[in-house]
Structure formats: structure tokens, C-alpha cells
Scaffold this active site. Sequence first.
Site, PDB file in Angstrom:
ATOM      1  N   MET A  37       0.833  -1.194   0.000  1.00 29.51           N
ATOM      2  CA  MET A  37       0.000   0.000   0.000  1.00 29.51           C
ATOM      3  C   MET A  37       0.879   1.260   0.000  1.00 29.51           C
ATOM      4  O   MET A  37       0.400   2.361   0.272  1.00 29.51           O
ATOM      5  CB  MET A  37      -0.937  -0.007   1.214  1.00 29.51           C
ATOM      6  CG  MET A  37      -1.837  -1.238   1.216  1.00 29.51           C
ATOM      7  SD  MET A  37      -3.414  -0.995   2.046  1.00 29.51           S
ATOM      8  CE  MET A  37      -2.894  -0.460   3.638  1.00 29.51           C
ATOM      9  N   LEU A  40       6.756   3.358   1.433  1.00 28.67           N
ATOM     10  CA  LEU A  40       7.628   2.195   1.608  1.00 28.67           C
ATOM     11  C   LEU A  40       8.714   2.423   2.654  1.00 28.67           C
ATOM     12  O   LEU A  40       9.168   3.547   2.881  1.00 28.67           O
ATOM     13  CB  LEU A  40       8.268   1.837   0.263  1.00 28.67           C
ATOM     14  CG  LEU A  40       7.267   1.544  -0.876  1.00 28.67           C
ATOM     15  CD1 LEU A  40       8.010   1.201  -2.162  1.00 28.67           C
ATOM     16  CD2 LEU A  40       6.304   0.420  -0.504  1.00 28.67           C
ATOM     17  N   GLY A  43      11.099  -2.687   5.479  1.00 29.01           N
ATOM     18  CA  GLY A  43      10.334  -3.941   5.482  1.00 29.01           C
ATOM     19  C   GLY A  43       9.911  -4.299   4.065  1.00 29.01           C
ATOM     20  O   GLY A  43      10.122  -5.427   3.593  1.00 29.01           O
ATOM     21  N   HIS A  44       9.350  -3.319   3.368  1.00 29.53           N
ATOM     22  CA  HIS A  44       8.931  -3.556   1.981  1.00 29.53           C
ATOM     23  C   HIS A  44      10.147  -3.913   1.109  1.00 29.53           C
ATOM     24  O   HIS A  44      10.087  -4.816   0.276  1.00 29.53           O
ATOM     25  CB  HIS A  44       8.289  -2.307   1.387  1.00 29.53           C
ATOM     26  CG  HIS A  44       7.026  -1.867   2.070  1.00 29.53           C
ATOM     27  ND1 HIS A  44       6.932  -0.697   2.778  1.00 29.53           N
ATOM     28  CD2 HIS A  44       5.804  -2.452   2.149  1.00 29.53           C
ATOM     29  CE1 HIS A  44       5.698  -0.568   3.257  1.00 29.53           C
ATOM     30  NE2 HIS A  44       4.998  -1.615   2.895  1.00 29.53           N
ATOM     31  N   GLN A 160      -2.939 -11.844   7.943  1.00 26.57           N
ATOM     32  CA  GLN A 160      -3.029 -11.638   6.491  1.00 26.57           C
ATOM     33  C   GLN A 160      -2.302 -12.779   5.761  1.00 26.57           C
ATOM     34  O   GLN A 160      -2.759 -13.252   4.714  1.00 26.57           O
ATOM     35  CB  GLN A 160      -2.416 -10.288   6.128  1.00 26.57           C
ATOM     36  CG  GLN A 160      -2.278 -10.042   4.637  1.00 26.57           C
ATOM     37  CD  GLN A 160      -1.992  -8.589   4.336  1.00 26.57           C
ATOM     38  OE1 GLN A 160      -2.879  -7.774   4.353  1.00 26.57           O
ATOM     39  NE2 GLN A 160      -0.743  -8.262   4.041  1.00 26.57           N
TER      40      GLN A 160
HETATM   41  N1  LIG Z   1       8.355  -4.514   9.025  1.00 30.00           N
HETATM   42  C1  LIG Z   1       8.063  -5.309   8.002  1.00 30.00           C
HETATM   43  N2  LIG Z   1       8.887  -6.326   7.680  1.00 30.00           N
HETATM   44  C2  LIG Z   1       8.602  -7.156   6.633  1.00 30.00           C
HETATM   45  N3  LIG Z   1       7.508  -7.015   5.843  1.00 30.00           N
HETATM   46  C3  LIG Z   1       6.664  -5.996   6.130  1.00 30.00           C
HETATM   47  C4  LIG Z   1       6.887  -5.100   7.211  1.00 30.00           C
HETATM   48  N4  LIG Z   1       5.889  -4.194   7.231  1.00 30.00           N
HETATM   49  C5  LIG Z   1       5.058  -4.519   6.228  1.00 30.00           C
HETATM   50  N5  LIG Z   1       5.509  -5.604   5.560  1.00 30.00           N
HETATM   51  C6  LIG Z   1       4.844  -6.304   4.463  1.00 30.00           C
HETATM   52  O1  LIG Z   1       4.777  -5.466   3.330  1.00 30.00           O
HETATM   53  C7  LIG Z   1       3.608  -5.778   2.580  1.00 30.00           C
HETATM   54  C8  LIG Z   1       2.851  -4.512   2.322  1.00 30.00           C
HETATM   55  O2  LIG Z   1       2.415  -3.993   3.564  1.00 30.00           O
HETATM   56  P1  LIG Z   1       1.863  -2.536   3.766  1.00 30.00           P
HETATM   57  O3  LIG Z   1       2.092  -1.747   2.543  1.00 30.00           O
HETATM   58  O4  LIG Z   1       0.515  -2.590   4.350  1.00 30.00           O
HETATM   59  O5  LIG Z   1       2.895  -1.950   4.839  1.00 30.00           O
HETATM   60  P2  LIG Z   1       2.743  -1.747   6.358  1.00 30.00           P
HETATM   61  O6  LIG Z   1       3.959  -1.088   6.840  1.00 30.00           O
HETATM   62  O7  LIG Z   1       2.334  -3.062   6.953  1.00 30.00           O
HETATM   63  O8  LIG Z   1       1.554  -0.747   6.465  1.00 30.00           O
HETATM   64  P3  LIG Z   1       0.625  -0.457   7.698  1.00 30.00           P
HETATM   65  O9  LIG Z   1       1.392   0.456   8.569  1.00 30.00           O
HETATM   66  O10 LIG Z   1      -0.527   0.177   7.017  1.00 30.00           O
HETATM   67  O11 LIG Z   1       0.275  -1.760   8.353  1.00 30.00           O
HETATM   68  C9  LIG Z   1       2.805  -6.775   3.435  1.00 30.00           C
HETATM   69  O12 LIG Z   1       3.054  -8.084   2.946  1.00 30.00           O
HETATM   70  C10 LIG Z   1       3.393  -6.576   4.797  1.00 30.00           C
HETATM   71  O13 LIG Z   1       3.277  -7.716   5.633  1.00 30.00           O
HETATM   72  C1  LIG Z   2      -1.565  -7.249   0.806  1.00 35.25           C
HETATM   73  C2  LIG Z   2      -2.060  -5.821   0.621  1.00 35.25           C
HETATM   74  C3  LIG Z   2      -1.159  -5.087  -0.360  1.00 35.25           C
HETATM   75  C4  LIG Z   2      -3.455  -5.880   0.010  1.00 35.25           C
HETATM   76  O1  LIG Z   2      -3.980  -4.605  -0.165  1.00 35.25           O
HETATM   77  C5  LIG Z   2      -2.140  -5.062   1.956  1.00 35.25           C
HETATM   78  O2  LIG Z   2      -3.042  -5.643   2.839  1.00 35.25           O
HETATM   79  C6  LIG Z   2      -0.807  -4.839   2.591  1.00 35.25           C
HETATM   80  O3  LIG Z   2      -0.136  -3.902   2.164  1.00 35.25           O
HETATM   81  O4  LIG Z   2      -0.422  -5.586   3.525  1.00 35.25           O
HETATM   82  N1  BAL Z   3      -0.513  -4.226   6.124  1.00 32.61           N
HETATM   83  C1  BAL Z   3      -1.891  -4.232   6.531  1.00 32.61           C
HETATM   84  C2  BAL Z   3      -2.787  -3.414   5.707  1.00 32.61           C
HETATM   85  C3  BAL Z   3      -3.922  -2.851   6.492  1.00 32.61           C
HETATM   86  O1  BAL Z   3      -3.775  -2.642   7.702  1.00 32.61           O
HETATM   87  O2  BAL Z   3      -4.973  -2.574   5.910  1.00 32.61           O
END
Ligand SMILES: Nc1ncnc2c1ncn2[C@@H]1O[C@H](COP(=O)(O)OP(=O)(O)OP(=O)(O)O)[C@@H](O)[C@H]1O
Ligand SMILES: CC(C)(CO)[C@@H](O)C(=O)[O-]
Ligand code: BAL
Length: 293
Positions: A37, A40, A43-44, A160
Site C-alpha cells: 500500500m 515504503l 520492510g517492503h 493476512q
Molecule cells: N516490518 C516489516 N517487515 C517485513 N515485511 C513488512 C513489514 N511491514 C510490512 N511488511 C509487508 O509489506 C507488505 C505490504 O504492507 P503494507 O504496505 O501494508 O505496509 P505496512 O507497513 O504493513 O503498512 P501499515 O502500517 O498500514 O500496516 C505486506 O506483505 C506486509 O506484511
Molecule cells: C496485501 C495488501 C497489499 C493488500 O492490499 C495489503 O493488505 C498490505 O499492504 O499488507
Molecule cells: N498491512 C496491513 C494493511 C492494512 O492494515 O490494511
Amino acid sequence: MVIICKDIQSVREAIHKKKLENDKPYYEVKVSFVPTMGYLHQGHLSLVSRAKQEGDISVVSIFVNPTQFNANEDLSTYPVDIENDTRLLESVQTDILFLPTPQLMYPNEYSTYVSVDSMDQVLEGKARPGHFRGVATVVSKLLNIVQPHSLLIGQKDAMQCICIRRLVEDLNFNTKVIVCDTVREDNGLAKSSRNSYLSQEEQKQASLINETMNQFKNNTQSFNNRTEFIDALTKEIEKNPLMKVEYISIASQSTGLEINDDIYPPPPLSNLSLAVFFQGEKRKTRLIDVILF
Ligand SMILES: Nc1ncnc2c1ncn2[C@@H]1O[C@H](COP(=O)(O)OP(=O)(O)OP(=O)(O)O)[C@@H](O)[C@H]1O
Ligand SMILES: CC(C)(CO)[C@@H](O)C(=O)[O-]
Ligand code: BAL
């Protein structure tokens, strides 16, 4: 340079062209996909690095998916910075960035949803009604668009991961799901786009969540049963008046369902996960974390 695609035809064409350009025979070229989402962080990027090891072509999507947000959640204020995201993706040599709009993904007549019914029973599913239906729907659509060999997701979003694994297996997507470790700040706080809602000082306080989870995990013998464990962990976290526990879960890593009350201490590899509301100066932020027993 990362190739930026804003519609479905162009992302399919970009993948097709990259496959043709590859030295391997067309049908041996592997595509790895990281849905996000945006906003970035490391983690991403760790998922993208793993994607590059797993396949020949790396595709990342950035889409703040409206169907996974409840009416009272932060859809309208979710952080966005496509310019910086693009720079970060270029720094790790991402091949293709897919940037759909809500209208492209959900045109006016849109009417098809995917529901992983078992997710209604897990605590995160109960806490966010409709959330996993939105995740399963958008992930199904993205998998159909990109048709990747592997899909990289983060363990931080433990429930998830369970939802997506179930979805991929049940609907026979021809995709290998790879769950990657959580990347953390030095103080243990799980990196998350929503951490940007907190000040530096608030992030420091929020790091106590992970520290406390680990302390409790290493001290299961101090409690007689799971209720005592969860109550004590809740109390410890809520010693900070800014933090309110939404739920604490001790669940099977494969189903996300709570481990039976009479099984204590929790079996190895079960998930200890939680959601905590942090009342920051600017706003309330929902933080999640997970560690393994
Ligand atoms: N700290 C992290 N380490 C590894 N993977 C991560 C981490 N944070 C998020 N991800 C992974 O990145 C992908 C995209 O996640 P997303 O864009 O929702 O980021 P997020 O940091 O989890 O956002 P939010 O703060 O909204 O939960 C998902 O598969 C999520 O599990
Ligand atoms: C997997 C995903 C991209 C679906 O919108 C979201 O839930 C996230 O960022 O973890
Ligand atoms: N990484 C999770 C996305 C959500 O909280 O909707």
C-alpha cells in the site's frame, strides 16, 4: 529505471517484454510479486530483495485498497509518497511498478468479492469486519493481473499471511507464497507505514510493545494458564496510559484460530500476536505485532 504502469494492459505488456528480453526460454522466466500500500520502508524493500532472489522479474504494486478499510479507519489519511517510493524501488532495482487507481480496480459496476470465511473467526478478523474480504479480493485481482510465480508477503501481518495462503490454496492460484521475516527498528518496533503517524518519542514508547511481548514469551512458566498470561500482558502494556490493547491472540500459525484454553504453555511455533491503539499527540494509531512461541 523502474517501469511504471498505470493500467492492466501496460503491466501485462511490460512483463511480457521483460520475459522476451530475458536470456532464458520464455516459459522459464519467473515473475516475483510484492503487493503493497506504499509509503515504503525497509520492510517492503526486504520483500523486494527476496523477490529478486526468487525470480527473474520483480513486480511491485502500490495500491491503497479501499475495500479493506472500515468506515472508521484511516483510508482518507493513509500516507502517500509515490516519488520517494519510486526512488526506493529504484535503489533495489525493481523492474516494474504497478500503480492502479481505485476506479481501475473497482469500476462503477464492480460486484465480485472473495471471502476466506475462516478469517471471520480469527481475532484480527473480528476486530476488523470485512477487512480480510477486502484483502482477499484485491490480492486475487492482483494475482490475476500479474500472474506471478511467487508472492512475497511479510510475517508482521500474520493473519493476512494465513488469509492469503488459504486463498491461494483454495482458489488454485499457480503461485508460491513466501512469508518473509519482520524488519524492525533497532529498538524492536516493527517497521510499518503507520509508524509515521507517531513522533520519534512516541515510536520509542511503542517499542515497549515488542520488548514486553518477548519478555512474556520467555516467561510462560510464570503463569498458570493462558488467561493469566494474556491478562498480565495486557496490564503490562497498558501501564503506559497512551496504549490500549485491542486484542492479544495466541493462535495456530496455520489457521490463526486461538489455541485451546487447556493447552498451556503454548506449543512451539504458535503465534503471539496483538493489536494496540496508541493515542499519540497527533492521532490514534493502530499498531500490530507478532512473534512466535
Ligand atoms: N516490518 C516489516 N517487515 C517485513 N515485511 C513488512 C513489514 N511491514 C510490512 N511488511 C509487508 O509489506 C507488505 C505490504 O504492507 P503494507 O504496505 O501494508 O505496509 P505496512 O507497513 O504493513 O503498512 P501499515 O502500517 O498500514 O500496516 C505486506 O506483505 C506486509 O506484511
Ligand atoms: C496485501 C495488501 C497489499 C493488500 O492490499 C495489503 O493488505 C498490505 O499492504 O499488507
Ligand atoms: N498491512 C496491513 C494493511 C492494512 O492494515 O490494511
